[in-house]
Design a protein around this motif. Structure first.
Motif, mmCIF file in Angstrom:
data_model
loop_
_atom_site.group_PDB
_atom_site.id
_atom_site.type_symbol
_atom_site.label_atom_id
_atom_site.label_comp_id
_atom_site.label_asym_id
_atom_site.label_seq_id
_atom_site.Cartn_x
_atom_site.Cartn_y
_atom_site.Cartn_z
ATOM 1 N N THR A 126 -6.309 63.332 -12.480
ATOM 2 C CA THR A 126 -6.305 62.803 -13.846
ATOM 3 C C THR A 126 -7.262 63.566 -14.745
ATOM 4 O O THR A 126 -6.922 63.907 -15.894
ATOM 5 N N LEU A 127 -8.460 63.862 -14.229
ATOM 6 C CA LEU A 127 -9.465 64.514 -15.060
ATOM 7 C C LEU A 127 -9.021 65.899 -15.495
ATOM 8 O O LEU A 127 -9.064 66.233 -16.690
ATOM 9 N N ILE A 128 -8.590 66.726 -14.553
ATOM 10 C CA ILE A 128 -8.220 68.089 -14.934
ATOM 11 C C ILE A 128 -6.961 68.108 -15.804
ATOM 12 O O ILE A 128 -6.823 68.963 -16.687
ATOM 13 N N HIS A 129 -6.069 67.149 -15.621
ATOM 14 C CA HIS A 129 -4.924 67.049 -16.527
ATOM 15 C C HIS A 129 -5.403 66.744 -17.942
ATOM 16 O O HIS A 129 -4.882 67.303 -18.915
ATOM 17 N N SER A 130 -6.393 65.875 -18.058
ATOM 18 C CA SER A 130 -6.927 65.532 -19.385
ATOM 19 C C SER A 130 -7.643 66.710 -20.029
ATOM 20 O O SER A 130 -7.791 66.763 -21.258
ATOM 21 N N LEU A 131 -8.066 67.674 -19.191
ATOM 22 C CA LEU A 131 -8.744 68.874 -19.701
ATOM 23 C C LEU A 131 -7.760 70.003 -20.021
ATOM 24 O O LEU A 131 -8.170 71.096 -20.397
ATOM 25 N N TRP A 138 -5.001 71.284 -17.951
ATOM 26 C CA TRP A 138 -4.445 72.168 -16.917
ATOM 27 C C TRP A 138 -3.562 71.377 -15.967
ATOM 28 O O TRP A 138 -3.892 70.264 -15.570
ATOM 29 N N LYS A 139 -2.427 71.988 -15.571
ATOM 30 C CA LYS A 139 -1.571 71.468 -14.510
ATOM 31 C C LYS A 139 -1.054 72.636 -13.680
ATOM 32 O O LYS A 139 -0.898 73.741 -14.193
ATOM 33 N N TYR A 140 -0.760 72.382 -12.419
ATOM 34 C CA TYR A 140 -0.269 73.444 -11.546
ATOM 35 C C TYR A 140 1.134 73.873 -11.962
ATOM 36 O O TYR A 140 1.880 73.115 -12.602
ATOM 37 N N LYS A 141 1.533 75.104 -11.563
ATOM 38 C CA LYS A 141 2.833 75.651 -11.963
ATOM 39 C C LYS A 141 3.737 76.037 -10.796
ATOM 40 O O LYS A 141 4.955 76.064 -10.935
#
Length: 307
Positions: free
Chosen positions: A280-285, A287-290
């Motif tokens: 959740t945190l890194i998505h809010s920053l 970034w998401k994996y590809k």
């Protein structure tokens, strides 16, 4: 970071470090400071002091570590504890002493409690016992995370840390005694196919669940966080999705095109039952994996074993 900033990538020949180098080069960064372990022993305090005084890097990615899978973690317990503590202590402290503008420390999701609630939030760190086979490595990595946190608090540094999930990709380790599960399985199935073996033995029951992230996705995340994130929370980096080891084995068997049987050796350890990161945190920053898992493994296998 400026395009001409002096950036030191510790561990640049490893899987993570080399992916970070590729990403920085793709982004046009040219002043990369690279030293192999033969050129610079990061466990040697004097060598590290001299290196930082001479090169004065502005930014540091600390991806150097002594790493391995379940068997290696459980066999080389003292070595993993000592070497990782020494590497971290030397690099983090000299980054402070020499005025490094920002440092990123690469920790690991395996330092979370063995029975942590799922998915694992960053706040669950130190809230329960470790996986016993992994305890020395976990203790060392937690020390690195806490060094970054407390150097920020006491000295006003800008040191951040990330918690990657299980990784795979170019420059991985394929040694069956020291590698992680995915590359070890790829090698086992590939060799069984080449040799015409009737079966492949796989450790454990196949029941545990694991999350896997391509190392190039991790490098993207590290670059993004280095450019944008400032904080004391060690950020989880993963896909937010997991599969059973049995499902992973079936995917690898299909990709390798192995036609023999699979034998599960349940006398061998499974390790942590499940390890899925809350992202959740890194998505809010931002970034998401590809890279989807099956595509990533196909490309990984083709480049390593078929080219």
């Amino acid at each position: 970071m400026e395009k001409n900033s002096g950036i030191y990538i510790a561990g640049h020949k490893g899987m993570v470090g080399s992916a970070i180098v590729r990403k920085l080069q793709q982004e046009g960064f040219s002043n990369l400071i690279l030293r192999s372990s033969r050129e610079l022993d990061l466990t040697d305090q004097k060598q590290v002091i001299n290196f930082f005084e001479e090169k004065k890097p502005e930014y540091v990615f600390l991806a150097a570590a002594t790493v391995g899978g379940i068997q290696a973690n459980n066999t080389y317990r003292a070595q993993f504890l000592y070497e990782n503590l020494m590497i971290q202590n030397n690099v983090i402290h000299q980054s402070y002493v020499n005025g490094v503008k920002k440092l990123m420390f690469l920790a690991s999701s395996c330092i979370y409690p063995k029975m942590a609630p799922q998915p694992i939030k960053e706040s669950y760190l130190l809230e329960g016992p470790f996986e016993p086979t992994n305890e020395p490595y976990a203790i060392a990595k937690i020390a690195g995370v806490k060094m970054c946190e407390n150097y920020n608090r006491q000295y006003g540094c800008n040191f951040i840390s990330v918690m990657p999930t299980n990784l795979y990709g170019p420059n991985d380790n394929y040694d069956l005694e020291t590698s992680h599960v995915l590359p070890a399985l790829l090698r086992k199935f590939h060799e069984a196919k080449i040799k015409g073996l009737e079966y492949v033995e796989v450790w454990g029951t196949g029941i545990p669940r694991r999350e896997f992230l391509h190392v190039d996705d991790l490098a993207e995340a590290c670059f993004h966080l280095m450019e944008t994130y400032h904080g004391n929370v060690s950020v989880n980096v993963g896909t937010g999705q997991d599969i059973t080891i049995k499902e992973l084995v079936e995917i690898i068997k299909k990709i390798v095109n192995y036609e023999g049987e699979i034998i599960w050796n349940s006398d061998k350890p499974d390790g942590t039952p499940r390890k899925l990161l809350d992202v959740t945190l890194i998505h809010s920053l931002g970034w998401k994996y590809k890279i989807p898992l099956e595509k990533g493994i196909k490309d990984f296998y083709k480049n390593k074993f078929q080219d």
